[in-house]
Write an enzyme that holds these catalytic residues in place. Structure first.
Site, PDB file in Angstrom:
ATOM      1  N   ASP A 277      -7.768  14.979   5.855  1.00 17.01           N
ATOM      2  CA  ASP A 277      -6.738  14.744   6.872  1.00 17.01           C
ATOM      3  C   ASP A 277      -6.562  13.229   7.007  1.00 17.01           C
ATOM      4  O   ASP A 277      -7.009  12.478   6.138  1.00 17.01           O
ATOM      5  CB  ASP A 277      -7.084  15.445   8.199  1.00 17.01           C
ATOM      6  CG  ASP A 277      -8.328  14.866   8.860  1.00 17.01           C
ATOM      7  OD1 ASP A 277      -8.855  13.838   8.383  1.00 17.01           O
ATOM      8  OD2 ASP A 277      -8.774  15.440   9.869  1.00 17.01           O
TER       9      ASP A 277
ATOM     10  N   ASP B  61     -13.127  10.939   6.406  1.00 15.70           N
ATOM     11  CA  ASP B  61     -14.113  12.015   6.225  1.00 15.70           C
ATOM     12  C   ASP B  61     -14.192  12.940   7.438  1.00 15.70           C
ATOM     13  O   ASP B  61     -15.282  13.419   7.798  1.00 15.70           O
ATOM     14  CB  ASP B  61     -15.510  11.409   5.906  1.00 15.70           C
ATOM     15  CG  ASP B  61     -15.469  10.561   4.638  1.00 15.70           C
ATOM     16  OD1 ASP B  61     -14.738  10.921   3.704  1.00 15.70           O
ATOM     17  OD2 ASP B  61     -16.160   9.529   4.597  1.00 15.70           O
TER      18      ASP B  61
ATOM     19  N   ARG C 292       0.822  -1.213   0.000  1.00 16.71           N
ATOM     20  CA  ARG C 292       0.000   0.000   0.000  1.00 16.71           C
ATOM     21  C   ARG C 292       0.864   1.275   0.000  1.00 16.71           C
ATOM     22  O   ARG C 292       0.541   2.271  -0.637  1.00 16.71           O
ATOM     23  CB  ARG C 292      -0.902  -0.059   1.233  1.00 16.71           C
ATOM     24  CG  ARG C 292      -2.003   0.919   1.284  1.00 16.71           C
ATOM     25  CD  ARG C 292      -3.212   0.498   0.497  1.00 16.71           C
ATOM     26  NE  ARG C 292      -4.187   1.565   0.590  1.00 16.71           N
ATOM     27  CZ  ARG C 292      -5.467   1.455   0.333  1.00 16.71           C
ATOM     28  NH1 ARG C 292      -5.960   0.304  -0.066  1.00 16.71           N
ATOM     29  NH2 ARG C 292      -6.280   2.474   0.444  1.00 16.71           N
TER      30      ARG C 292
ATOM     31  N   GLY D 103      -7.959  11.095   8.919  1.00 18.11           N
ATOM     32  CA  GLY D 103      -9.125  10.322   9.351  1.00 18.11           C
ATOM     33  C   GLY D 103     -10.020   9.962   8.162  1.00 18.11           C
ATOM     34  O   GLY D 103      -9.692  10.251   7.015  1.00 18.11           O
TER      35      GLY D 103
ATOM     36  N   ASN E  94     -11.893  16.529  -0.687  1.00 18.38           N
ATOM     37  CA  ASN E  94     -12.715  15.360  -0.999  1.00 18.38           C
ATOM     38  C   ASN E  94     -14.183  15.751  -0.889  1.00 18.38           C
ATOM     39  O   ASN E  94     -14.558  16.563  -0.037  1.00 18.38           O
ATOM     40  CB  ASN E  94     -12.410  14.227  -0.011  1.00 18.38           C
ATOM     41  CG  ASN E  94     -13.124  12.933  -0.366  1.00 18.38           C
ATOM     42  OD1 ASN E  94     -13.505  12.713  -1.525  1.00 18.38           O
ATOM     43  ND2 ASN E  94     -13.311  12.077   0.617  1.00 18.38           N
ATOM     44  N   THR E  95     -15.004  15.158  -1.742  1.00 13.41           N
ATOM     45  CA  THR E  95     -16.440  15.348  -1.627  1.00 13.41           C
ATOM     46  C   THR E  95     -17.071  14.065  -1.091  1.00 13.41           C
ATOM     47  O   THR E  95     -16.764  12.973  -1.550  1.00 13.41           O
ATOM     48  CB  THR E  95     -17.075  15.802  -2.968  1.00 13.41           C
ATOM     49  OG1 THR E  95     -18.495  15.787  -2.822  1.00 13.41           O
ATOM     50  CG2 THR E  95     -16.686  14.926  -4.138  1.00 13.41           C
ATOM     51  N   HIS E  96     -17.942  14.243  -0.077  1.00 16.63           N
ATOM     52  CA  HIS E  96     -18.533  13.102   0.627  1.00 16.63           C
ATOM     53  C   HIS E  96     -20.059  13.244   0.609  1.00 16.63           C
ATOM     54  O   HIS E  96     -20.574  14.323   0.917  1.00 16.63           O
ATOM     55  CB  HIS E  96     -18.009  13.084   2.074  1.00 16.63           C
ATOM     56  CG  HIS E  96     -18.619  12.004   2.905  1.00 16.63           C
ATOM     57  ND1 HIS E  96     -18.511  10.678   2.577  1.00 16.63           N
ATOM     58  CD2 HIS E  96     -19.367  12.055   4.036  1.00 16.63           C
ATOM     59  CE1 HIS E  96     -19.163   9.951   3.482  1.00 16.63           C
ATOM     60  NE2 HIS E  96     -19.692  10.760   4.371  1.00 16.63           N
TER      61      HIS E  96
HETATM   62  C1  GRF Z   1     -20.200  10.776  -5.077  1.00 18.69           C
HETATM   63  O1  GRF Z   1     -21.424  10.814  -4.392  1.00 18.69           O
HETATM   64  C2  GRF Z   1     -19.037  10.788  -4.123  1.00 18.69           C
HETATM   65  O2  GRF Z   1     -19.184  11.635  -3.040  1.00 18.69           O
HETATM   66  C3  GRF Z   1     -19.074   9.347  -3.664  1.00 18.69           C
HETATM   67  O3  GRF Z   1     -19.272   8.618  -4.849  1.00 18.69           O
HETATM   68  C4  GRF Z   1     -19.995   9.430  -5.770  1.00 18.69           C
HETATM   69  C5  GRF Z   1     -19.185   9.537  -7.023  1.00 18.69           C
HETATM   70  O4  GRF Z   1     -19.941   9.937  -8.097  1.00 18.69           O
HETATM   71  N1  GRF Z   1     -17.932   8.985  -2.899  1.00 18.69           N
HETATM   72  P1  GRF Z   1     -19.288  10.263  -9.527  1.00 18.69           P
HETATM   73  O5  GRF Z   1     -18.283   9.172  -9.836  1.00 18.69           O
HETATM   74  O6  GRF Z   1     -18.656  11.616  -9.446  1.00 18.69           O
HETATM   75  O7  GRF Z   1     -20.458  10.227 -10.477  1.00 18.69           O
END
Ligand code: GRF
Length: 203
Positions: free
Chosen positions: A142, A146, A66, A144, A108-110
């Site tokens: 970071d 999310d 990894r 952790g 990151n988007t969550h």
């Molecule tokens: C998004 O909701 C993201 O936050 C999650 O997976 C989805 C990805 O969607 N982790 P895409 O690949 O951008 O369509």
């Protein structure tokens, strides 16, 4: 000079597409210089190729461990000299090498309202818990899961007849808009992080 974005994906890449579409307008202030993935054959990579954006792939199983994967990923990202690295549906946690190199500029988007429902199943966990409002969170990564400082959030209602797919799709509509809006503002105005508090345009 537009801000240089490297975007990491693992799947459909609709968040990536939203960024690619936004960056077509010079006034947006950012450009996607490369797209990286942890697997082949995904629509996210195809979207990058169609847009003429260079791609790279590092599969964990092609590296001895990894840590080696993490280093290779970080090297490929660094080659493109990003101002911001954006994990947009990238389904891997990066390691300490990666975090150290892109500290404070890895977002990151969550698909949940942090600090609720961290991890891989944000929409399913929100549905199972029975919350009436969930949403999406853009945050600075970071070490952790999310847990990093929150840059922006948007709320999304949970409907009585939702299943995981309908809920996640509604969250993704909000997520794409939030990502495009916030990354553009950061690119044009800068941002600061003080403890956990992130402010855009207060440099
Ligand atoms: C998004 O909701 C993201 O936050 C999650 O997976 C989805 C990805 O969607 N982790 P895409 O690949 O951008 O369509």
């Amino acid at each position: 000079m537009p801000a240089r974005l490297v975007v990491l994906v693992s799947g459909a890449g609709t968040n990536l597409q939203a960024l690619l579409d936004a960056t077509a307008d010079e006034a947006y202030g950012a450009t996607v210089v490369a797209v990286g993935a942890d697997r082949d054959g995904i629509e996210g990579l195809a979207r990058a190729e169609r847009a003429g954006v260079p791609t790279f792939v590092h599969r964990v199983k092609d590296h001895p461990d990894r840590a080696a994967w993490d280093l290779a990923l970080a090297d490929s990202v660094a080659e493109h000299e990003p101002d911001l690295v954006i994990s947009a549906g990238f389904m891997k946690l990066v390691g300490p090498d990666f975090l150290a190199r892109f500290e404070g500029r890895f977002l990151n988007t969550h698909p949940a309202l942090s600090p609720s429902f961290p991890g891989m199943h944000g929409p399913a966990d929100a549905l199972a818990y029975g919350v009436k409002v969930t949403g999406c969170t853009l945050f600075v990564v970071d070490d952790g899961v999310d847990t990093g400082p929150i840059v922006a959030q948007a709320a999304v209602e949970v409907r009585d007849d939702d299943d995981v797919d309908t809920l996640h799709e509604r969250i993704k509509v909000a997520e794409r808009a939030l990502l495009v809006d916030t990354v553009g503002r950061i690119a044009r105005e800068g941002f600061t992080i003080e403890d956990r508090r992130v402010r855009i345009g207060h440099e």
